[in-house]
Design a protein around this motif. Structure first.
Motif, PDB file in Angstrom:
ATOM      1  N   ALA A 143      75.031 -26.647 -48.857  1.00 10.31           N
ATOM      2  CA  ALA A 143      73.852 -27.227 -49.514  1.00 10.31           C
ATOM      3  C   ALA A 143      72.966 -26.215 -50.243  1.00 10.31           C
ATOM      4  O   ALA A 143      72.628 -26.428 -51.416  1.00 10.31           O
ATOM      5  N   ALA A 158      77.033 -36.160 -47.857  1.00 11.72           N
ATOM      6  CA  ALA A 158      76.020 -36.076 -46.795  1.00 11.72           C
ATOM      7  C   ALA A 158      75.615 -37.479 -46.348  1.00 11.72           C
ATOM      8  O   ALA A 158      75.453 -37.738 -45.145  1.00 11.72           O
ATOM      9  N   LEU A 208      77.705 -33.711 -53.326  1.00 13.72           N
ATOM     10  CA  LEU A 208      77.257 -33.229 -52.018  1.00 13.72           C
ATOM     11  C   LEU A 208      76.367 -34.275 -51.346  1.00 13.72           C
ATOM     12  O   LEU A 208      76.505 -34.543 -50.147  1.00 13.72           O
TER      13      LEU A 208
END
Length: 132
Positions: A84, A115, A111
């Motif tokens: 991240a 997540a 991402l």
């Protein structure tokens, strides 16, 4: 989890694993340092990081480890956490220095999608009791 997200996650993980491995091999002197096409400000930024003598090596190692972790369902959340901060740097590098928003945004959006797909794994971070 959606099969499409699983396939995208594997591709994303392999991308970072390979980029990290390529960087590690280059810094070991076993192949030339990758020369990516980038703007002058982005090249200056990358050169400044490389001049430290340790940042690019750490970045390569984190890419490799995070990519590897993301290949396995059980360790994907840890891989996402490791990746991240670097994806935030990639996002702003592309937005501010490269002028190629699509690449930075796509890394960040993917991402975020991964997540979100693993959000249950992160619930203890938000529900942690200070009484423990």
């Amino acid at each position: 989890m959606n099969r499409t997200i699983d396939i995208l996650k594997i591709i994303y993980a392999l991308f970072y694993l390979v980029i990290g491995l390529r960087g590690i091999v280059a810094y070991l002197g076993l192949m030339p340092t990758p020369n990516f096409d980038m703007s002058d400000p982005a090249r200056q930024f990358q050169n400044a990081l490389a001049a430290t003598g340790f940042v690019m090596e750490i970045v390569s190692a984190v890419f490799f480890v995070a990519g590897t972790l993301m290949l396995f369902k059980r360790t994907t959340p840890l891989g996402l956490i490791l990746l991240a901060p670097l994806v935030v740097v990639i996002l702003f590098n592309h937005l501010m220095l490269q002028g190629s928003a699509i690449w930075g945004v796509s890394h960040a959006v993917l991402l975020a999608v991964f997540a979100w797909s693993y959000r249950d794994a992160f619930s203890s971070l938000w529900n942690y009791s200070a009484d423990r």
